[in-house]
Design an enzyme around this catalytic site. Sequence first.
Site, PDB file in Angstrom:
ATOM      1  N   GLU A  79      45.192  41.477  52.527  1.00  0.00           N
ATOM      2  CA  GLU A  79      44.655  42.794  51.720  1.00  0.00           C
ATOM      3  C   GLU A  79      43.166  42.519  51.286  1.00  0.00           C
ATOM      4  OE1 GLU A  79      47.473  44.923  49.417  1.00  0.00           O
ATOM      5  OE2 GLU A  79      45.851  45.519  47.943  1.00  0.00           O
ATOM      6  N   ASP A  82      40.611  44.502  48.845  1.00  0.00           N
ATOM      7  CA  ASP A  82      40.541  45.724  47.944  1.00  0.00           C
ATOM      8  C   ASP A  82      39.062  45.978  47.188  1.00  0.00           C
ATOM      9  OD1 ASP A  82      43.477  46.206  48.013  1.00  0.00           O
ATOM     10  OD2 ASP A  82      43.704  44.658  46.450  1.00  0.00           O
ATOM     11  N   GLU A  97      38.709  48.886  44.126  1.00  0.00           N
ATOM     12  CA  GLU A  97      39.331  49.777  43.349  1.00  0.00           C
ATOM     13  C   GLU A  97      38.494  50.184  41.956  1.00  0.00           C
ATOM     14  OE1 GLU A  97      42.981  48.927  41.523  1.00  0.00           O
ATOM     15  OE2 GLU A  97      43.894  48.186  43.051  1.00  0.00           O
ATOM     16  N   HIS A 126      36.531  47.207  40.854  1.00  0.00           N
ATOM     17  CA  HIS A 126      37.626  45.771  40.749  1.00  0.00           C
ATOM     18  C   HIS A 126      37.638  45.483  42.380  1.00  0.00           C
ATOM     19  CE1 HIS A 126      41.591  44.269  39.654  1.00  0.00           C
ATOM     20  NE2 HIS A 126      41.866  44.176  40.799  1.00  0.00           N
ATOM     21  N   THR A 127      37.546  44.021  42.590  1.00  0.00           N
ATOM     22  CA  THR A 127      37.699  43.867  43.950  1.00  0.00           C
ATOM     23  C   THR A 127      38.807  42.395  44.047  1.00  0.00           C
ATOM     24  OG1 THR A 127      36.146  41.717  43.792  1.00  0.00           O
ATOM     25  CG2 THR A 127      35.407  44.145  44.386  1.00  0.00           C
ATOM     26  N   TRP A 152      47.125  51.138  32.282  1.00  0.00           N
ATOM     27  CA  TRP A 152      46.131  49.942  32.298  1.00  0.00           C
ATOM     28  C   TRP A 152      45.007  50.000  32.738  1.00  0.00           C
ATOM     29  CZ3 TRP A 152      43.948  48.541  37.020  1.00  0.00           C
ATOM     30  CH2 TRP A 152      44.374  49.234  38.177  1.00  0.00           C
TER      31      TRP A 152
END
Length: 281
Positions: A95, A97, A99, A112-113, A189
Site C-alpha cells: 500500500e 498512502d 491521507e 499523512h504518508t 483520532w
Amino acid sequence: MALSLLLLVCSLMASASAGNFDQDFQITWGDERAKILENGQLLTLSLDKPSGSGFQSKNEYLFGKIDMQLKLVPGNSAGTVTAYYLSSQGPTHDEIDFEFLGNLSGDPYTLHTNVFSQGKGNREMQFHLWFDPTKDFHTYSILWNPKHIIFMVDGIPIRDFKNMESRGVAFPRNQPMRIYSSLWNADDWATQGGRIKTDWTNAPFTASYRNFNADACIWSSGTSNCPSTSTASASSDWWNQELDSTSQERMRWVQTNYMIYNYCADLKRFPQGPPPECSAA
Ligand SMILES: *[C@@H]1O[C@H](CO)[C@@H](O)[C@H](O)[C@H]1NC(C)=O
C-alpha cells in the site's frame, strides 16, 4: 490551416493526458454522495453523518506515475479524512498512502504518508503544506518504479521510499495495486489527536478530484502491459527516475520546513534504533 492543425494537435494532447472518471473509476460506496460530473472530468466525494463515500480505479497497476488533482474539504474540516492511495489485496498487501487529515478553519491540514510492503506498514511521515489545499486544486503524485516510491506535491518530492531489499526490507513490486479514495469521519483520532470532533452542522463535507493521469503499467489477467522491464525503460522516463540533485534539494526544503513527523526519528517508538530502511543509503 495551420491554426486548425494546431487545434487538432492540442485536442489530441488533451485527450492523451486527461483521464476520464467514468472510464477509469467506479464509485464503490456512499451512494449519491459520490458523483462523477462534467462528462467525467470532475469527481466529488462527500461526507455527512450517516456515511462517507469512496471510489476505486477499474484498472490494477504494477508500477507507474500516477497524478491526481485534489481540492480538499474547506472551512472547518476537523475530524474528516480524505484518503488517496494505492493498495493491493490480501493479508500481505502492499500500500502507498496519502491521507489528508482535516482541521479547524485556519489550522493546517496534515498530509499523512505511509508505505506498506508485504502487510507491514508503520512507516508514517507527516507534513503540513506550503499552501492552503482547500482553495485550489493541487497535484498529488505517486511515482512507483522498481527502485523508488516517490511522493510528490505539485511536482515537488516530499518523500522518497527507496528499495532496500538489500537490507532485508520488502519492497512493493510483485502485487498489482488499485487506486482508492474515500472521504470519511475519523474524529476519534484524526484532528489534534482526536480532541477536535467533526462539527456536523457543517455537513455535507466535500472534496473534489480532477485531471487524473496514469502513466502506468496496467495489470490484467496475470500480465503487465509493460512488455518487459527492459523495454519499459525505453518509452517511460518514470521507470528509471530517481531524484536528481535539484529534486533532492527541494525535498530537503520540504522536509526541513514542513515535515511534522518522521517515524525514522521517533526514538521513543523504536528504542532499539529505527527500522533498517531509515539509515542513509
Ligand atoms: C491542526 O492544527 C494544529 C495546530 O496548528 C496542528 O498542530 C496539527 O498538526 C493540525 N493537523 C491536525 C490533523 O491536527
